[in-house]
Each structure stands twice: as structure tokens, then as C-alpha cells.
Design an enzyme around this catalytic site. Structure first.
Site, short mmCIF file in Angstrom:
data_model
loop_
_atom_site.label_atom_id
_atom_site.label_comp_id
_atom_site.label_asym_id
_atom_site.label_seq_id
_atom_site.Cartn_x
_atom_site.Cartn_y
_atom_site.Cartn_z
N ALA A 1 -0.96 -20.71 -23.97
CA ALA A 1 -1.16 -19.70 -25.00
C ALA A 1 0.03 -18.75 -25.00
CB ALA A 1 -2.45 -18.92 -24.74
N LYS B 1 -2.69 -18.95 -33.27
CA LYS B 1 -3.40 -17.97 -32.45
C LYS B 1 -3.24 -16.58 -33.05
CE LYS B 1 -3.33 -15.77 -27.88
NZ LYS B 1 -2.65 -15.68 -26.57
N GLY C 1 8.19 -1.36 -24.05
CA GLY C 1 6.95 -2.01 -23.66
C GLY C 1 6.66 -3.22 -24.54
#
Length: 497
Positions: free
Chosen positions: A52, A80, A438
Site C-alpha cells: 500500500a 487507494k 512533515g
């Protein structure tokens, strides 16, 4: 080209990390001036549990000029849109962490702040997840490509990634890299020679005394870290005090239904399980802490939780969460499992390989191997790992579960200050500050914080200048638009066809 320019790059280890490195470096660098070699052995298996991904994988394939249809056919991929978390906030509870934003900002103020204020000011009853197009699409098993050419379209904000067979992806990239001139050596590294003056890796010795010389070495040898640890003794920073998961079983199982456009992460009494739908099969795994669950019980839990017949014997993986003290040491850059391990809860392993490669290409060295360059690479990579660490810890400590020794242990963890501050900001007034560099956006943090039941005491007071009635109309319009747009999307299986 000066005498100090790199002319020989050697990659030790194949798998996803090795062939991603080989393919991207061969694509970007001048093949007439720089030779790239990769050493791997078919006798050494790969971990192969990472099936994934998260949205940055699209940029990697785009960089290499890989077409999506060809890639998806070759790797048996599906789309996804997010991850469904079950039993995390509490047993029986579930939510979806979607890719993409919740609604749209209103005059520069995050949409969720208006949702929070409306809940307190007007008892607004609709779920925050009703404002995510990706959540609604997952619930309806639908998918649509983003409409980038129409930025005003609700579909312009779609973000997606893939589920794919990691072994097939490595094979695809190997073929790509070899067409670009990468030379593959079949063999096992028996020894590593260091330069007596600099301490740099000079060459690796294979079986039958074959010697491969290099100037820049990329260590993709997995947990063993043949170069970064075996030869250079770099050391490792362990994070088991915050993330006590240290083992996993993985197994493929038969396909029993049309694949869904999201991953499943199901918490259990000592960790969690994953389910990943591919075109031809499902990927399954059980991640656990060996301090709270035996290997036999973990294997039993994995097999009893399968939706279909397993296709092979389950494979066990033992690991320690954390990272090398230096990702770039001397003339060796570590990628993938050789660099560190973050449990696959948020599908970050392939993305970390990708960002490591991007950072390496931005800071491509010459033979001097500047300490300034290496220091910057290491500092930025450590920051990235720490940000991901905090996000993973959040999933555990935000839980209200208290039904096993494991979850009771989690409730007593002493948190890193960076995470403690982030949670306190949200608990106070729903504020979510973006980490510098981040990987996960404020929307991702919002999904987990809210999804696991953390309720802020207040909200941004800037929302008070908007009348309650106006906010109600805007939120209702936004929610209705998202519901209609999700219903109009094609079914995921049709998009795959």
C-alpha cells in the site's frame, strides 16, 4: 566533468528500495559518464509486505515517465483513496483516514473550525467525515481521477495512491533500470573493503572473489545494513518505548470480491491487522508486540481473520522500530529497511525510499563527500522520520481502549514533546499546525484526532464573525455537493477495467 565528480555508483540489494534507487538514478544521471551497478541475490528473499502506498508515489512514477495504465497492468494495482481504521478509538468503532482535505477553507479559516463552532453554537449534527469526498467515495466503493484542468471542480481535490504487488513493482523497475544501462550482478556480498585513509567503502567482494569497486554506495540490503551497519558501525536509534510492535506475519489470500479503493487496518488486543486489495489477490498481515502476544497466537489471529484461502505459507518479519543514527555515513547512503523501519500502519515505507532518493539527488555529492551536505541530508531525514513516528504514535495513544495489557501499557506511555504539544493544541481549540517538511498534512492529523474521538474544548474565535445561519448554509451546501459528487463517480471496479 572535474576529477572529483562521481563516476561509479554501486547499489547493494535489490527489492523495492534497490530498484527504485537504480531506476531513478539511471533516469536522472548521465549514463555516458556515470556507471550504476546493482548487486542482489535471488537466494535472499525480500520482505515484500509493502503493498500500500500514499499519493507521492504518483510523482515518482511521473518523474520516470511511467504511464499509469502500463504500471497498473504490470503490478496488478488497484486505486487507494484512504485507510479504514477499525477498533482503534474503541472496539466496534471505525473511521476512514482519507487522502485530501475536508471541505474547503472559508476565507482562509479551516473548514473544520466552522464545523466545530457550529456544533457548539447551533448543535450541528452532521459528521465531519460527510465533508470528505474521498471518505464518501470509499464508502460507496467509487473512484475517479482528479480533474486537474478544472480547478473549480469538486473533483480537482481528489488525491489517491495505489495498492500493488511490491515484487512485481521491483521487477518492473528492474526492467526499466536495465534498459537505462544499470548493470545487475547476481551474488552475495561476502566482504566489504574500506579505504584505510578515509574510512569510506572502497569495494564489495562477492562470491568467487568478484570485486565491485565504487565511489558512492547505496545500501538497500534490508535490516542487515551490510554497509551502513556491517561495515561502518553506524548505530541505531530505537523507538520501541513508543512503538512496541516488533513482529508481523504476512500472507497473500485468494480474491473473493471486487477490490475496494482503500486499505483496512483493524486493531486487536496487541497490535493490528492489515488487508490490502489487489487485482488478483489480497494482502494480509498481523502486526503485534511479542511482549503481549505469542507468535502462535499472532499466526492464529492472522489465519482466522482471512476472508479467503491463503495462497502460501505465512512469512514472519521481526523488526525494531527506529532508524540509523546516520542515514548517510562516509560514502554510504542507506535506503529502505537498511535506513530504518516504521511499521506499515500509514503505508510510509515506499514514500521514505522516494524522499530519500529525492534528497540524495538534490544533494548529489562529488568525491569529497562534504560533511555539510551529509549533515543536511541526515538532519532533514531524521526530522521526517520523527514526524512520521509522532503520527504513528497518535493512532495508539488517541485510543480509549483499555481491554488488554497491551492497551493499558499504551495508556501509560510518556509522549515525545512534539506530539504532546500537537495533541494539546487540538484538544484546546481544534488547531493543527503543519510540521516543517512533515509528510502528513493537517487533514490527515484531523482525520485521526477526530476519528478516534478527541473532542476540542473550543474552536477558533475568528469563526464568530460569521453569523450562525450563514455558516449553516455554507456547510450544508458543501456537504450536499460532496454527496452528489461521490454518487456520480464511477465504481472502482469499472475504473480498473
Amino acid at each position: 566533468m572535474t576529477d572529483s565528480a562521481i563516476t561509479k555508483i554501486v547499489i547493494v540489494g535489490g527489492g523495492t528500495a534497490g530498484w527504485m534507487a537504480a531506476a531513478s538514478l539511471a533516469h536522472v544521471l548521465d549514463a555516458d559518464r556515470i556507471s550504476i551497478s546493482l548487486i542482489e541475490s535471488e537466494n535472499i528473499g525480500t520482505v515484500g509486505v509493502g503493498e500500500a502506498t500514499i499519493p507521492p508515489i504518483l510523482k515518482f512514477n511521473e518523474l520516470l515517465g511511467i504511464g499509469e495504465r502500463e504500471f497498473m497492468r504490470a503490478t496488478k494495482a488497484t486505486f487507494k483513496l484512504g485507510i479504514e481504521f477499525s477498533n482503534w478509538g474503541g472496539v466496534g468503532q471505525k473511521y476512514i483516514h482519507p487522502f485530501g482535505d475536508f471541505g474547503t477553507d472559508i476565507e482562509g479559516i479551516p473548514m473544520h473550525q466552522f464545523w466545530l463552532s457550529q456544533r457548539q453554537r447551533a448543535n450541528y449534527q452532521y459528521s465531519l467525515f460527510d465533508f470528505s469526498l474521498m471518505v464518501k467515495a470509499c464508502q460507496l466503493r467509487r473512484f475517479k481521477h482528479p480533474e486537474y484542468r478544472n480547478p473549480k471542480s469538486v473533483y480537482a481535490g481528489i488525491h489517491y495512491a495505489y495498492h500493488f504487488d511490491a515484487g512485481l513493482y521491483a521487477l518492473y523497475l528492474r526492467q526499466f533500470a536495465e534498459r537505462k544501462g544499470v548493470i545487475r550482478y547476481e551474488g552475495i556480498v561476502k566482504d566489504v573493503q574500506l579505504d584505510p585513509e578515509s574510512g569510506n567503502v572502497k569495494s564489495v567482494i562477492l562470491d568467487a572473489q568478484r570485486k565491485i569497486d565504487g565511489e558512492l554506495f547505496v545500501d538497500c540490503s534490508g535490516f542487515r545494513g551490510l554497509l551502513i551497519e556491517g561495515a561502518l558501525k553506524t548505530g541505531y536509534n530505537y523507538w520501541s518505548e513508543w512503538l512496541p510492535m516488533d513482529r508481523a506475519f504476512a500472507v497473500a489470500s485468494e480474491k473473493v470480491e471486487d477490490p475496494i479503493p482503500y486499505t483496512k487496518a483493524i486493531a486487536h488486543e496487541a497490535g493490528w491487522q492489515w488487508r490490502i486489495p489487489l487485482q488478483h489477490r489480497n494482502g494480509n498481515g498481523c502486526v503485534y508486540s511479542s511482549h503481549f502476544l505469542s507468535d502462535d497466537k499472532a499466526l492464529e489471529k492472522l489465519l482466522s481473520g482471512l476472508d479467503s484461502r491463503p495462497l502460501a505459507e505465512p512469512k514472519q518479519l521481526c523488526f525494531k522500530t527506529g532508524h540509523r543514527r546516520k542515514f548517510w555515513n562516509k560514502n554510504v547512503v542507506a535506503l529502505g529497511l537498511a535506513a530504518g523501519f516504521m511499521e506499515p500502519l500509514e503505508s510510509t515505507s515506499i514514500s521514505l525510499i522516494q524522499t530519500g532518493l529525492a534528497r540524495l539527488m538534490t544533494l548529489m555529492p562529488d568525491k569529497r563527500f562534504s560533511e555539510t551536505t551529509k549533515s543536511l541530508y541526515n538532519r532533514r531525514t531524521i526530522q521526517e522520520y520523527e514526524h512520521i513516528r509522532d503520527f504513528l504514535i497518535l493512532h495508539y495513544v488517541a485510543s480509549k481502549r483499555n481491554d488488554s495489557l497491551f492497551w493499558k501499557h499504551i495508556r501509560g506511555l510518556k509522549l515525545p514533546y512534539s506530539l504532546k504539544e500537537k495533541m494539546a493544541l487540538y484538544e484546546d481549540a481544534g488547531r493543527i499546525m503543519q510540521y516543517e517538511a512533515g509528510l502528513f498534512t493537517p487533514s490527515s492529523w484531523l482525520a485521526v484526532l477526530h476519528g478516534q474521538g478527541i473532542v476540542p474544548k473550543s474552536y477558533d474565535p475568528l469563526t464568530l464573525r460569521f453569523p450562525v445561519e450563514d455558516v449553516q448554509k455554507r456547510l450544508d451546501a458543501m456537504r450536499n455537493l460532496i454527496a452528489r459528487a461521490a454518487s456520480a463517480m464511477p465504481m472502482h471496479i469499472d475504473s480498473l477495467q
